[in-house]
Each structure stands twice: as C-alpha cells, then as structure tokens.
Design a protein around this motif. Structure first.
Motif, PDB file in Angstrom:
ATOM      1  N   GLY A  20    -103.433  36.760 -69.727  1.00 59.36           N
ATOM      2  CA  GLY A  20    -104.362  37.470 -70.851  1.00 59.36           C
ATOM      3  C   GLY A  20    -104.091  38.908 -70.783  1.00 59.36           C
ATOM      4  N   GLY A  24     -99.976  38.313 -73.770  1.00 65.72           N
ATOM      5  CA  GLY A  24    -100.274  36.989 -74.041  1.00 65.72           C
ATOM      6  C   GLY A  24    -101.446  36.823 -74.936  1.00 65.72           C
ATOM      7  N   ARG A  52    -104.948  50.367 -66.776  1.00 67.67           N
ATOM      8  CA  ARG A  52    -103.619  50.009 -66.981  1.00 67.67           C
ATOM      9  C   ARG A  52    -103.107  50.645 -68.119  1.00 67.67           C
ATOM     10  NH1 ARG A  52    -103.216  43.863 -66.171  1.00 67.67           N
ATOM     11  NH2 ARG A  52    -104.356  43.879 -68.136  1.00 67.67           N
ATOM     12  N   ASP A  54    -104.209  53.199 -71.642  1.00 71.35           N
ATOM     13  CA  ASP A  54    -105.164  52.970 -72.686  1.00 71.35           C
ATOM     14  C   ASP A  54    -104.696  53.187 -73.814  1.00 71.35           C
ATOM     15  OD1 ASP A  54    -107.210  52.405 -70.669  1.00 71.35           O
ATOM     16  OD2 ASP A  54    -108.048  54.476 -70.779  1.00 71.35           O
ATOM     17  N   GLU A 137    -105.467  30.558 -62.657  1.00 70.37           N
ATOM     18  CA  GLU A 137    -104.152  31.144 -62.099  1.00 70.37           C
ATOM     19  C   GLU A 137    -103.200  30.282 -62.104  1.00 70.37           C
ATOM     20  OE1 GLU A 137    -104.819  32.870 -58.343  1.00 70.37           O
ATOM     21  OE2 GLU A 137    -102.586  33.669 -58.414  1.00 70.37           O
ATOM     22  N   THR A 176     -95.605  35.048 -61.703  1.00 73.87           N
ATOM     23  CA  THR A 176     -95.389  33.721 -61.054  1.00 73.87           C
ATOM     24  C   THR A 176     -94.642  32.902 -62.001  1.00 73.87           C
ATOM     25  OG1 THR A 176     -97.804  33.904 -60.204  1.00 73.87           O
ATOM     26  CG2 THR A 176     -96.753  32.031 -60.151  1.00 73.87           C
ATOM     27  N   TRP A 196    -102.830  57.645 -60.202  1.00 71.13           N
ATOM     28  CA  TRP A 196    -103.740  57.762 -61.314  1.00 71.13           C
ATOM     29  C   TRP A 196    -105.124  58.054 -60.769  1.00 71.13           C
ATOM     30  CZ3 TRP A 196    -102.436  57.909 -66.249  1.00 71.13           C
ATOM     31  CH2 TRP A 196    -101.463  57.515 -66.760  1.00 71.13           C
TER      32      TRP A 196
HETATM   33  C1  LIG Z   1    -101.842  52.102 -63.558  1.00 67.31           C
HETATM   34  C2  LIG Z   1    -101.117  51.794 -64.805  1.00 67.31           C
HETATM   35  C3  LIG Z   1    -101.152  52.642 -65.822  1.00 67.31           C
HETATM   36  C4  LIG Z   1    -100.284  52.593 -67.245  1.00 67.31           C
HETATM   37  N1  LIG Z   1    -100.433  53.193 -68.159  1.00 67.31           N
HETATM   38  C5  LIG Z   1     -99.825  52.858 -69.223  1.00 67.31           C
HETATM   39  C6  LIG Z   1     -99.763  53.541 -70.775  1.00 67.31           C
HETATM   40  O1  LIG Z   1    -100.594  54.743 -70.622  1.00 67.31           O
HETATM   41  N2  LIG Z   1     -99.441  53.052 -71.484  1.00 67.31           N
HETATM   42  C7  LIG Z   1     -98.594  51.877 -71.820  1.00 67.31           C
HETATM   43  O2  LIG Z   1     -98.168  51.438 -72.792  1.00 67.31           O
HETATM   44  N3  LIG Z   1     -98.581  51.073 -70.700  1.00 67.31           N
HETATM   45  C8  LIG Z   1     -99.190  51.477 -69.335  1.00 67.31           C
HETATM   46  N4  LIG Z   1     -98.718  50.809 -68.334  1.00 67.31           N
HETATM   47  C9  LIG Z   1     -98.251  49.524 -68.290  1.00 67.31           C
HETATM   48  C10 LIG Z   1     -99.068  48.465 -69.124  1.00 67.31           C
HETATM   49  O3  LIG Z   1    -100.183  48.202 -68.341  1.00 67.31           O
HETATM   50  C11 LIG Z   1     -98.038  46.990 -69.220  1.00 67.31           C
HETATM   51  O4  LIG Z   1     -96.755  47.369 -69.666  1.00 67.31           O
HETATM   52  C12 LIG Z   1     -98.639  46.126 -70.233  1.00 67.31           C
HETATM   53  O5  LIG Z   1    -100.105  46.148 -69.864  1.00 67.31           O
HETATM   54  C13 LIG Z   1     -97.948  44.882 -70.259  1.00 67.31           C
HETATM   55  O6  LIG Z   1     -98.519  44.025 -70.667  1.00 67.31           O
HETATM   56  P1  LIG Z   1     -98.416  42.276 -70.372  1.00 67.31           P
HETATM   57  O7  LIG Z   1     -99.307  41.494 -71.348  1.00 67.31           O
HETATM   58  O8  LIG Z   1     -96.843  41.885 -70.425  1.00 67.31           O
HETATM   59  O9  LIG Z   1     -98.731  42.415 -68.802  1.00 67.31           O
HETATM   60  P2  LIG Z   1    -100.050  42.545 -67.948  1.00 67.31           P
HETATM   61  O10 LIG Z   1    -101.034  43.739 -68.962  1.00 67.31           O
HETATM   62  O11 LIG Z   1     -99.675  42.958 -66.390  1.00 67.31           O
HETATM   63  O12 LIG Z   1    -100.906  41.190 -68.253  1.00 67.31           O
HETATM   64  C14 LIG Z   1    -100.634  40.238 -67.335  1.00 67.31           C
HETATM   65  C15 LIG Z   1    -101.788  39.452 -67.334  1.00 67.31           C
HETATM   66  O13 LIG Z   1    -101.566  38.329 -66.579  1.00 67.31           O
HETATM   67  C16 LIG Z   1    -102.718  37.805 -65.474  1.00 67.31           C
HETATM   68  N5  LIG Z   1    -101.982  36.945 -64.665  1.00 67.31           N
HETATM   69  C17 LIG Z   1    -101.114  37.625 -63.605  1.00 67.31           C
HETATM   70  N6  LIG Z   1    -100.636  36.402 -62.918  1.00 67.31           N
HETATM   71  C18 LIG Z   1    -101.212  35.393 -63.461  1.00 67.31           C
HETATM   72  C19 LIG Z   1    -101.135  33.945 -63.313  1.00 67.31           C
HETATM   73  N7  LIG Z   1    -100.444  33.568 -62.184  1.00 67.31           N
HETATM   74  N8  LIG Z   1    -102.007  33.288 -63.917  1.00 67.31           N
HETATM   75  C20 LIG Z   1    -102.724  33.695 -64.938  1.00 67.31           C
HETATM   76  N9  LIG Z   1    -102.659  34.836 -65.209  1.00 67.31           N
HETATM   77  C21 LIG Z   1    -102.042  35.665 -64.494  1.00 67.31           C
HETATM   78  C22 LIG Z   1    -103.281  39.367 -65.170  1.00 67.31           C
HETATM   79  O14 LIG Z   1    -104.289  39.236 -64.780  1.00 67.31           O
HETATM   80  C23 LIG Z   1    -102.834  40.064 -66.488  1.00 67.31           C
HETATM   81  O15 LIG Z   1    -104.118  39.974 -67.249  1.00 67.31           O
HETATM   82  C24 LIG Z   1     -99.616  51.184 -67.284  1.00 67.31           C
HETATM   83  C25 LIG Z   1     -99.754  50.402 -66.171  1.00 67.31           C
HETATM   84  C26 LIG Z   1    -100.223  50.678 -64.893  1.00 67.31           C
HETATM   85  C27 LIG Z   1    -100.268  49.437 -63.696  1.00 67.31           C
END
Ligand SMILES: Cc1cc2nc3c(=O)[nH]c(=O)nc-3n(C[C@H](O)[C@H](O)[C@H](O)COP(=O)(O)OP(=O)(O)OC[C@H]3O[C@@H](n4cnc5c(N)ncnc54)[C@H](O)[C@@H]3O)c2cc1C
Length: 415
Positions: A20, A24, A52, A54, A137, A176, A196
């Motif tokens: 989420g 997602g 992560r 903003d 999870e 995963t 950070w």
């Molecule tokens: C410290 C930091 C700073 C960042 N700064 C920026 C920024 O300023 N601007 C920007 O655009 N991007 C930034 N990013 C990158 C950004 O956070 C990611 O590119 C973006 O959140 C990707 O979105 P996503 O939904 O693909 O994955 P994610 O945001 O990683 O979401 C994945 C979700 O899946 C959940 N999850 C994981 N494994 C499982 C499982 N097995 N079962 C169920 N749930 C699970 C996690 O808890 C999480 O909620 C930053 C990242 C970090 C770590």
C-alpha cells in the motif's frame, strides 16, 4: 467459537495488490472506481512511517484533477514549490521553473507521504469493491497450472490466502512478490548514498527549497513549513566512515555546507536522527509472468536525482489501470495485456534512469570526489542563468516526466 488458535482465512478477488505505497494505493483506487473487485495488502499497521519522500509532482496532481479529487486534496496541509534553485559555490541559480507547465498545478506539492496515502485510502474506501487489509504481509505466491493464482499472507489474526486473477507486486524495492516470482533484476549502480535528517526552521531562514553544490558536498534542503527535510549526499557505502569520524565532525560538515544552520545542528544529538538511504538504481527485465505484474519500485528502483520515484510509481499505476481494468472486469488478464503495461512504462523508466545515472556519475560523483577548493558553474547551468526559458526543460522532466499518464475514462470509468 474462537478457541484462541490462529485463524486461517481464504478470499477470492479479481485483483490482489501487494503493498500500500503510492503505486499500490493509486492502482487500488483506480480499479475500485472502475468497479473491479480489488484488495490491497499492506504489511504495516498504518501509513505513518519514516520519511520516504514528500513530493507530489504536477503530473500526479493532474491525475488527481482528472479524478475530481484536487480541491479536496489541497485541503490537507501542504507547501508549493514553484522554482527550484541551486547554490553552486557562492552563486544561487534557478534551475527549474514549474510555472509554465501545461498542467493545472504549476508546482510540486510537498505533503507527508502518509497524508497522501491516507487520502487515497479514504477515497478508495468509498467504493464497495475496494478492500484494504493492513498488517497483511505477503509471504508467498500460489501457483497453479503454470500461472500465479494468488498469494499467501501473514496477518495479525492468522494466515490469509487470496485467490485472484491478477497479483500486482507494488511492494517496493525489496519486493517479496518479485523475488518469489523469480523476476530478474538489472542493477545500474550508483556512486552515492543519502543521509536524511530534519532540522528546525527559524525566522529569517530563506523561504525556499534548494540544493547546495560545494566541492566534496551535495546538500539538499526541502522547505516543510516548520522544519527543513535535509539530504546530505555521501559516497556509496560511506556511512560507516562518517560515523567513525563522529557526530561532532558530521554536525560541523553540515554547518559548513549550510552556514545558516550552524546554531541548530546540535538538534542532531544522536545517529538515530540521521537515516541512511542506500541508493539503488535497477529494473526488472520482465515486469510480468502469467497472473502477475510488478509496478513502481518493485519493477524499478529510481535514484533520488529529481525526486521522481513517487511520480513514476503513480504513472505506472495509472497505465496499469488504463490497460487492465477492462480485462479484469471480464475476469481474464492475458500475457498480451501485461506485456502492454511493461511496453508502455518501460521506456519512460529507461530514459529517466539513463538521465539519473548520467547526473549521478558526471555531476554528483565528481562533486563528491573533487579535491579542488572551488569549481566553475557548469555550462548548461550558466545558460539557464542567462536564458530563463531554459529552466522550463528540467521543470518538465522533473514535474511531468517522460510520458505522463492520464486517466482513461473509457476503461477507468467511474461507477
Ligand atoms: C528516504 C527516502 C526518501 C525518498 N525521497 C523521495 C522524494 O523526495 N521524492 C520521490 O518521488 N521519491 C522519493 N523516494 C522514493 C519513493 O519513496 C519511492 O520511489 C516510492 O515510494 C515508490 O512507491 P511504491 O508504491 O512503488 O513503493 P513503496 O513506497 O516502497 O511502497 C511499498 C509498500 O509495500 C509495503 N510492503 C512491502 N513488502 C510487503 C509485503 N511483503 N506485503 C505487503 N506489503 C508490503 C511497504 O510497507 C510499502 O507500504 C524516497 C525514498 C526513500 C527511502
């Protein structure tokens, strides 16, 4: 009657999304809005986690506009970033001007990611076909007849099995789902990691986000209203060495690169206040298998250059929704449709990563390792100082991306 032993539960849905995060939650909202029976499984108990990113970019805000959610979205506290400036040595130069973008919002909105995710969840929950399970999870895939037919998950109340036509891996860069599906990953490398931290704001501070480039240092400060979210870029794998030199030396380095912060670097009183982001730039070769698709960071971890990871994750979700809503409603998603999602999103990802790797290696890597006392402003930046219209190019790349996606009302029609 519950005898106290862990329960085991089985559900059947059209689409099961693991994770989420931005990808997602946006896909869950879009599919539910289109009448598809969808469940999002999120391993954490809430969205309130470590920083992560903003940033909500103009193309994501355009998607919110297309969904009719923009006015409500902006009722939540946020800041607006219209011009991105860089300090190179002693010189301040505007490098990206968002005010000319062909979008409704000509700025990057800064909002805590948990607020953004909570907003998406609240709206998704207004659709009867949407379910969100927190503390669920995903631990394994269910495979039947040569295709992925569901997932196994661990929840707070016991084991959960979800049977589905399509599993979407939106579970981030340590996915995963991707690992269990055996999807191969290509690592593009990065010469840096990022530390950070938060430092308070005080009256008289400059009221804008900026990046500072000094010999040996890259430091980014994002204005978050009453505090600065700061990124201190270090050479890859260098955090142990930073720690070895000690907290006092680190505080002094921060004060040197941002002198107006000197009085408050003492707020970094513990290494717990400094979070390491291990920078990775990678992508999977094939984003899908029969019955399964990966999007967002699970398909491609982006460099922090440009702060575009969230935006790309959202764009993947919109493209996946546009292509897959109709087949999901019909109850059959074929390989052609999954391939179409990869085809649509792979090239913007490749081009963006190529650009990021160029900036990482040719600019950031060199700044971090230079022995010089000062350096000249690079030619493209000098040109931007001279011809302000050139600042629209980085604004477009950062603000809208290579291929902005739009909500296709034919496939994603509201129900
Ligand atoms: C410290 C930091 C700073 C960042 N700064 C920026 C920024 O300023 N601007 C920007 O655009 N991007 C930034 N990013 C990158 C950004 O956070 C990611 O590119 C973006 O959140 C990707 O979105 P996503 O939904 O693909 O994955 P994610 O945001 O990683 O979401 C994945 C979700 O899946 C959940 N999850 C994981 N494994 C499982 C499982 N097995 N079962 C169920 N749930 C699970 C996690 O808890 C999480 O909620 C930053 C990242 C970090 C770590």
């Amino acid at each position: 009657m519950n005898d106290g032993s862990p329960r085991s539960e089985t559900l059947a849905v059209r689409c099961c999304i693991a994770g989420g995060g931005p990808a997602g939650m946006m896909l869950g909202l879009l599919l539910a809005r289109a009448g598809v029976d969808v469940i999002v499984l999120e391993k954490h108990a809430d969205f309130f986690r470590d920083f992560r990113g903003d940033t909500i970019h103009p193309s994501t805000l355009e998607v919110m506009y297309e969904l009719g959610l923009l006015d409500e979205f902006f009722k939540r506290p946020h800041q607006e970033l219209r011009l991105l400036r860089g300090w190179i040595g002693d010189e301040m130069i505007p490098v990206a001007d968002f005010s000319h973008l062909p979008t409704h919002c000509k700025f990057i909105a800064l909002m805590p990611q948990w607020d953004f995710l909570d907003f998406l969840a609240q709206h998704a929950k207004t659709y009867p076909t949407f379910r969100l399970r927190m503390q669920a999870e995903v631990t394994d895939l269910i495979e039947e007849g040569g295709r992925v037919a569901g997932v196994r998950a661990r929840t707070a109340t016991g084991a959960l099995e979800v049977r589905t036509d399509l599993v979407v891996g939106a579970d981030g860069r340590h996915s995963t789902v991707r690992e269990k599906a055996g999807l191969q990953i290509m690592d593009l490398g990065a010469p840096m990691d990022v530390l950070w931290m938060r430092l308070s704001q005080r009256p008289g501070d400059p009221k804008e986000s900026m990046g500072r480039f000094d010999p040996g240092h890259v430091f980014v400060m994002i204005d978050r209203g009453d505090y600065w979210q700061c990124a201190f870029v270090i050479p890859k794998g260098g955090f142990d060495e930073v720690k070895r030199r000690g907290l006092e030396a680190f505080r002094e380095e921060v004060a040197r690169v941002a002198p107006f912060m000197r009085e408050r670097v003492s707020e970094l009183s513990d290494w717990d206040h400094v979070k390491l982001l291990t920078v990775a730039v990678n992508r999977v070769r094939e984003w899908y298998r029969p019955g399964l698709l990966c999007i967002g960071d699970a398909a491609h971890a982006m460099s922090p250059v440009g702060g575009i990871g969230i935006n790309l994750a959202i764009q993947d979700a919109v493209a996946a929704g546009n292509i897959l809503a109709e087949p999901l409603r019909r109850g059959h998603v074929g390989l052609d449709q999954l391939r179409a999602v990869q085809r649509r999103r792979e090239w913007p990802t490749r081009v963006t990563q190529r650009f990021q790797v160029f900036v990482q290696n040719r600019i950031i890597g060199r700044v971090l390792t230079t022995q010089a006392k000062s350096f000249a402003v690079p030619l493209p930046v000098r040109l931007m100082r001279r011809w302000p219209f050139l600042r629209r190019i980085p604004a477009r790349l950062i603000g809208m991306g290579i291929q902005p996606e739009h909500v296709n009302e034919t496939s994603l029609r509201g129900t």
